[in-house]
Scaffold this motif. Structure first.
Motif, mmCIF file in Angstrom:
data_model
loop_
_atom_site.group_PDB
_atom_site.id
_atom_site.type_symbol
_atom_site.label_atom_id
_atom_site.label_comp_id
_atom_site.label_asym_id
_atom_site.label_seq_id
_atom_site.Cartn_x
_atom_site.Cartn_y
_atom_site.Cartn_z
ATOM 1 N N GLU A 23 0.846 -1.192 0.000
ATOM 2 C CA GLU A 23 0.000 0.000 0.000
ATOM 3 C C GLU A 23 0.875 1.233 0.000
ATOM 4 N N ILE A 24 0.413 2.279 -0.685
ATOM 5 C CA ILE A 24 1.125 3.559 -0.688
ATOM 6 C C ILE A 24 0.098 4.662 -0.914
ATOM 7 N N GLY A 25 0.237 5.728 -0.180
ATOM 8 C CA GLY A 25 -0.698 6.839 -0.270
ATOM 9 C C GLY A 25 -0.482 7.692 -1.504
ATOM 10 N N GLU A 26 -1.487 8.502 -1.815
ATOM 11 C CA GLU A 26 -1.432 9.467 -2.922
ATOM 12 C C GLU A 26 -1.230 8.809 -4.282
ATOM 13 N N ARG A 27 -1.503 7.525 -4.380
ATOM 14 C CA ARG A 27 -1.256 6.805 -5.634
ATOM 15 C C ARG A 27 -2.282 7.201 -6.679
ATOM 16 N N PRO A 28 -1.810 7.650 -7.837
ATOM 17 C CA PRO A 28 -2.750 8.003 -8.907
ATOM 18 C C PRO A 28 -3.504 6.771 -9.403
ATOM 19 N N GLN A 29 -4.722 6.979 -9.845
ATOM 20 C CA GLN A 29 -5.540 5.884 -10.367
ATOM 21 C C GLN A 29 -4.848 5.235 -11.548
ATOM 22 N N GLY A 30 -4.837 3.918 -11.573
ATOM 23 C CA GLY A 30 -4.238 3.176 -12.676
ATOM 24 C C GLY A 30 -2.750 2.930 -12.554
ATOM 25 N N VAL A 31 -2.131 3.402 -11.463
ATOM 26 C CA VAL A 31 -0.692 3.203 -11.250
ATOM 27 C C VAL A 31 -0.508 2.169 -10.137
ATOM 28 N N GLU A 32 0.277 1.145 -10.415
ATOM 29 C CA GLU A 32 0.544 0.098 -9.424
ATOM 30 C C GLU A 32 1.298 0.682 -8.227
ATOM 31 N N ALA A 33 1.079 0.099 -7.053
ATOM 32 C CA ALA A 33 1.714 0.579 -5.824
ATOM 33 C C ALA A 33 3.242 0.564 -5.944
ATOM 34 N N GLN A 34 3.808 -0.533 -6.445
ATOM 35 C CA GLN A 34 5.265 -0.640 -6.573
ATOM 36 C C GLN A 34 5.807 0.377 -7.572
ATOM 37 N N THR A 35 5.076 0.611 -8.653
ATOM 38 C CA THR A 35 5.486 1.585 -9.674
ATOM 39 C C THR A 35 5.516 2.991 -9.087
ATOM 40 N N TRP A 36 4.504 3.356 -8.307
ATOM 41 C CA TRP A 36 4.442 4.674 -7.676
ATOM 42 C C TRP A 36 5.591 4.843 -6.681
ATOM 43 N N PHE A 37 5.863 3.814 -5.890
ATOM 44 C CA PHE A 37 6.980 3.864 -4.953
ATOM 45 C C PHE A 37 8.305 4.056 -5.688
ATOM 46 N N ASN A 38 8.526 3.281 -6.741
ATOM 47 C CA ASN A 38 9.767 3.386 -7.515
ATOM 48 C C ASN A 38 9.901 4.772 -8.129
ATOM 49 N N TYR A 39 8.806 5.303 -8.644
ATOM 50 C CA TYR A 39 8.823 6.631 -9.250
ATOM 51 C C TYR A 39 9.181 7.696 -8.216
ATOM 52 N N LEU A 40 8.541 7.646 -7.059
ATOM 53 C CA LEU A 40 8.855 8.610 -5.999
ATOM 54 C C LEU A 40 10.308 8.474 -5.561
ATOM 55 N N SER A 41 10.788 7.261 -5.443
ATOM 56 C CA SER A 41 12.173 7.028 -5.025
ATOM 57 C C SER A 41 13.158 7.612 -6.030
ATOM 58 N N ASN A 42 12.849 7.478 -7.308
ATOM 59 C CA ASN A 42 13.747 7.961 -8.362
ATOM 60 C C ASN A 42 13.659 9.466 -8.587
ATOM 61 N N GLN A 43 12.519 10.058 -8.318
ATOM 62 C CA GLN A 43 12.297 11.473 -8.629
ATOM 63 C C GLN A 43 12.537 12.414 -7.444
ATOM 64 N N THR A 44 12.712 11.883 -6.257
ATOM 65 C CA THR A 44 12.921 12.722 -5.077
ATOM 66 C C THR A 44 14.224 12.320 -4.400
ATOM 67 N N SER A 45 14.770 13.221 -3.624
ATOM 68 C CA SER A 45 15.976 12.883 -2.877
ATOM 69 C C SER A 45 15.805 13.304 -1.423
#
Length: 76
Positions: A23-45
């Motif tokens: 589970e992960i918060g603020e996840r956009p509709q249609g985006v898998e939980a793991q994909t959203w986590f990976n995206y946040l990890s890669n786009q933020t520091s």
């Protein structure tokens, strides 16, 4: 810095015992939980904080969360 930029958003993450994101918060509709986590990890520091019990959280300004959500939704 405006008042809006100071408002932090907390995006909570909960992991399965094997390390995948359940589970992960603020996840956009249609985006898998793991994909959203990976995206946040890669786009933020320096915005992720690991917590006990298979949990963690991202601390991000609200405008940045909105921008990231829009970017991943349009890329999809």
């Amino acid at each position: 810095m405006t008042t809006t930029e100071k408002i932090e958003s907390l995006i909570h993450v909960r992991f399965a015992p094997n390390g995948t994101v359940m589970e992960i918060g603020e996840r956009p509709q249609g985006v898998e939980a793991q994909t959203w986590f990976n995206y946040l990890s890669n786009q933020t520091s320096n915005s992720y904080q690991a917590l006990a019990g298979g949990r963690g959280m991202f601390r991000l300004p609200r405008p940045q969360v909105d921008e990231l959500k829009a970017a991943i939704s349009s890329a999809g």
